[in-house]
Design a protein around this motif. Structure first.
Motif, short mmCIF file in Angstrom:
data_model
loop_
_atom_site.label_atom_id
_atom_site.label_comp_id
_atom_site.label_asym_id
_atom_site.label_seq_id
_atom_site.Cartn_x
_atom_site.Cartn_y
_atom_site.Cartn_z
N SER A 64 0.83 -1.20 0.00
CA SER A 64 0.00 0.00 0.00
C SER A 64 0.87 1.25 0.00
O SER A 64 0.60 2.22 -0.73
CB SER A 64 -0.93 -0.01 1.22
OG SER A 64 -1.76 1.14 1.24
N THR A 65 1.93 1.24 0.82
CA THR A 65 2.86 2.37 0.85
C THR A 65 3.52 2.56 -0.51
O THR A 65 3.67 3.69 -0.99
CB THR A 65 3.94 2.13 1.92
OG1 THR A 65 3.33 2.06 3.20
CG2 THR A 65 4.97 3.25 1.91
N GLN A 82 -3.28 8.60 -2.50
CA GLN A 82 -4.09 7.71 -1.67
C GLN A 82 -5.08 6.92 -2.50
O GLN A 82 -5.36 5.75 -2.21
CB GLN A 82 -4.85 8.53 -0.61
CG GLN A 82 -3.97 9.06 0.51
CD GLN A 82 -4.66 10.12 1.34
OE1 GLN A 82 -5.55 10.83 0.86
NE2 GLN A 82 -4.25 10.27 2.59
N HIS A 84 1.06 4.02 -2.89
CA HIS A 84 0.81 5.40 -2.48
C HIS A 84 1.93 6.32 -2.98
O HIS A 84 1.67 7.33 -3.64
CB HIS A 84 0.70 5.48 -0.96
CG HIS A 84 0.58 6.87 -0.43
ND1 HIS A 84 -0.61 7.39 0.02
CD2 HIS A 84 1.49 7.87 -0.28
CE1 HIS A 84 -0.42 8.64 0.42
NE2 HIS A 84 0.86 8.95 0.25
N GLU A 121 -4.12 3.37 -3.59
CA GLU A 121 -4.06 2.28 -2.62
C GLU A 121 -5.23 1.33 -2.78
O GLU A 121 -5.15 0.16 -2.39
CB GLU A 121 -4.04 2.85 -1.20
CG GLU A 121 -2.84 3.72 -0.88
CD GLU A 121 -2.98 4.40 0.48
OE1 GLU A 121 -3.53 3.77 1.40
OE2 GLU A 121 -2.54 5.56 0.61
N ASN A 122 -6.33 1.80 -3.36
CA ASN A 122 -7.53 0.97 -3.50
C ASN A 122 -7.32 -0.21 -4.44
O ASN A 122 -7.98 -1.24 -4.28
CB ASN A 122 -8.69 1.83 -4.02
CG ASN A 122 -9.22 2.79 -2.96
OD1 ASN A 122 -9.86 2.39 -2.00
ND2 ASN A 122 -8.92 4.07 -3.15
#
Length: 689
Positions: free
Chosen positions: A479-480, A514, A483, A517-518
């Motif tokens: 996720s990071t 952000q 992002h 990230e989905n």
């Protein structure tokens, strides 16, 4: 085109005399690694402290002399005043950003020293330029002219923003006050650098025996095992999750947290006190009640009242879920370790018991999932998605000139047209900045002889591979990665005329990353690259479904934890009273009492001494949540049209990522959404609807 030619073209645009051109035409040495043609990459492998000095001094000399020429114009115009000023801003920003990046990343101590020294020198000249009243008078003269009124909206915004930035710098203050502002800014810059150095060179190490290391991932133990059969684990971002999520011994978790939250504290506590004080003084000189009030003027929120209302509303929305989360963790603790539910939960237990719940109740083991996420495959999968969705192409630069052998370099193309360049510096090493950032190195800008493409760098600190195991990351680290790479693509997408319009509002900037990230929560996307590093087995759908079901475990605690940071940040910079200076340790206790969920603060720790945001990004933390509301709302368009729908992706790139500040945020977002934005999707994402 080399540096000399760039200056001559710039001055030609400004209708300067031959004498003026001759005065400014000082060449940067041909062998300086920063002396390159348009859209050639800097020769980073050859950069030395001396070359940084020469490069920055050259750019500063050009800037100072060009500003003098702007001030000499008898009839200020867009062409002879604002365009050359944008060019000055562009070149100084490049010099400052690259110097600072090398301070963060270079393996050479002299280069690091010169990097920070000369980035501060750029800051100083930038402050001086933004305080130049003669220059500002030229800007105002044009803004009052008939020529200004005939500009289109985008160009008027360009002019208006420059004037507003000068006002924000104190240009309308009396000379004595303006001198104090410049002095304070220089002192603040020096303090933030000292703070970062202290944090990044702390070298805190936790030494464990076999019992203390119980529960830690074998890959972590193998990496940090000593000849004495102990484990020496550095307290840094790359090890925090593996230790705090998995260490069976609570004393290990506590000891690690004590070390991690005290990095640089011996010096940085006093530095922070000075920063808060000086920023308050700066706000006062600028005519505001607090530094936060001053800082928020150019942001979407505009004032502290808006931020406080936003934060307090989210506190109310998430508090009940957070309290329920605490009880769930206590129940798990009772079941696993037979500790009474009536006993308070320790801060160092939060991640551990959440992880135990994930493993025992949802069959979600972050370390097992890591085995399906080797970094090389994650990068390939991420690249494939971004390229398909945004209709761009990445091409690796073979044998690129970089500052460390681990660094990778790529160029971005759209229909064979160069759009930008980015670097990936993904793994920790001694003296390197320890966090995760997308670092802009150059903005896009229309030049006389073509378009200067943007350049950025992703600075990461993911676990590096060993001879036995490849680099593998957790789903949270994935996720990071998504992002931060979203920030990279934000910069790569800009195609505006002016470099000074390449940045959006500071409290919206996180939204554009952000949102990405989905995609890692979609199995069709994730399964294309999430494959076991040994067997090649695709991440099982059953396991993924369990991950989705467990997604909102402790989501209330997570939200309250973020809000806790927002309140702390805002208290430092909006509630400061010089007659009763803030005790920055006591403030943590006060915030915990205010939230009324649990005591997060660990006595004897000073997390404010190693928290980059309150150092270099004050009054910023609320922006993560502010941006998240926009991000989740914009994602609903992809949910409707398809997560791989290229038409939607290109529309997002053109309307949102490419915008910068050419249009207002809400205008661009509303066009993308087809309606005004709302927070329904964000509330739903936390499982709070």
């Amino acid at each position: 085109m080399k540096k000399l030619a760039l200056v001559i073209v710039l001055l030609s645009l400004m209708n300067c005399s031959e004498k003026e051109i001759e005065k400014i035409a000082v060449e940067l040495p041909k062998d300086n690694p920063f002396n390159v043609a348009l859209n050639e990459s800097f020769d980073y492998a050859k950069v030395t402290g001396e070359s940084i000095e020469s490069y920055v001094d050259y750019e500063i000399e050009q800037a100072v002399q060009t500003i003098e020429v702007i001030k000499s114009q008898s009839t200020p115009s867009l062409e002879n005043t604002f365009l050359p000023f944008d060019a000055v801003y562009n070149k100084l920003s490049q010099a400052g950003s690259n110097s600072f990046m090398l301070y963060w990343t270079s393996t050479d101590s002299i280069t690091r020293v010169k990097g920070i020294e000369y980035s501060q020198k750029v800051d100083s000249i930038s402050t001086a330029i933004s305080s130049d009243k003669e220059l500002f008078k030229q800007f105002e003269t044009f803004a009052a002219s008939e020529a200004y009124s005939k500009l289109n909206n985008r160009r008027q915004r360009f002019v208006d923003d420059i004037i507003d930035n000068f006002k924000q710098s104190g240009i309308n203050l009396a000379d004595d006050k303006l001198d104090k502002v410049k002095t304070l800014k220089a002192e603040i810059s020096d303090l933030t650098s000292q703070y970062s150095i202290n944090m990044n060179t702390a070298n805190s190490v936790l030494t464990l025996d076999e019992a203390g290391a119980d529960g830690l991932p074998e890959s972590l133990k193998e990496k940090y095992k000593t000849e004495n059969s102990t484990y020496e684990i550095p307290a840094q971002p790359s090890t925090r999750g593996p230790v705090m999520d998995n260490a069976t011994n609570p004393e290990t978790r506590k000891a690690y947290q004590m070390l991690y939250s005290n990095r640089g504290a011996d010096k940085n506590l006093e530095i922070l006190n000075q920063l808060v004080k000086k920023r308050y003084q700066l706000g006062q000189l600028m005519g505001y009640k607090s530094y936060a009030e001053y800082n928020l003027v150019p942001k979407m929120a505009k004032n502290p009242e808006t931020v406080w209302k936003f934060v307090n509303d989210l506190i109310a929305e998430s508090k009940e879920k957070a309290i329920q989360d605490i009880e769930v963790l206590k129940t798990a603790r009772k079941k696993l370790d037979n500790i009474s539910i009536d006993e308070d939960l320790n801060a160092w237990d939060l991640a551990y018991y959440k992880n135990q719940i994930l493993k025992t109740e949802y069959q979600v083991d972050a370390e097992k999932i890591r085995e399906y996420l080797p970094m090389s495959a994650c990068l390939s999968g991420m690249f494939e998605l971004y390229q398909e969705l945004l209709d761009v192409e990445f091409k690796k630069i073979e044998n690129a000139s970089v500052w460390h052998e681990d660094v990778l370099a790529y160029e971005v193309f759209e229909n064979d047209k160069l759009k930008g360049r980015f670097f990936l510096d993904l793994y920790p090493r001694p003296n390197k900045e320890t966090w995760f950032y997308a670092v802009p190195l150059s903005s896009g800008k229309q030049m006389e002889d073509g378009y200067e493409v943007p350049v950025s760098m992703l600075l990461g600190n993911f676990t590096k591979g060993t001879d036995e195991l490849p680099s593998m990351i957790t789903h949270g680290e994935l996720s990071t990665l998504f992002h931060e790479f979203g920030h990279i693509m934000d910069k790569m997408s800009y195609e505006g005329e002016y470099s000074m319009q390449s940045d959006t509002k500071r409290d919206f900037v996180e939204a554009m990353s952000q949102i990405f990230e989905n995609w890692i929560w979609d199995y069709d996307v994730l399964s294309t690259f999430a494959k076991h590093y040994e067997t090649g087995e695709v991440l099982p759908k059953e396991l993924f479904n369990s991950m989705v079901n467990a997604k909102n475990v402790s989501s209330g605690i997570s939200a309250q934890g973020s809000l806790r940071n927002c309140i702390y940040d805002m208290n430092l910079y909006d509630k400061y009273n010089p007659e009763q200076p803030i005790d920055t340790d006591q403030l943590w206790r006060d915030v915990d009492n205010q939230l009324g969920v649990m005591d997060w603060y660990v006595e004897g720790t000073h997390p404010q001494a190693c928290w980059i945001h309150i150092n270099t990004h004050p009054v910023y933390y609320y922006g993560y949540l502010w941006s998240e509301v926009y991000a989740q709302d914009m994602f609903t368009v992809f949910e409707k049209n398809g997560l791989r729908n290229q038409e939607t992706g290109v529309r997002y790139r053109k309307l949102i990522l490419a915008n910068g500040s050419q249009r207002t945020v809400d205008e661009a977002v509303e066009e993308f959404l087809g309606r005004p934005m709302n927070n329904k999707a964000y509330v739903k994402s936390l499982g709070l609807e």
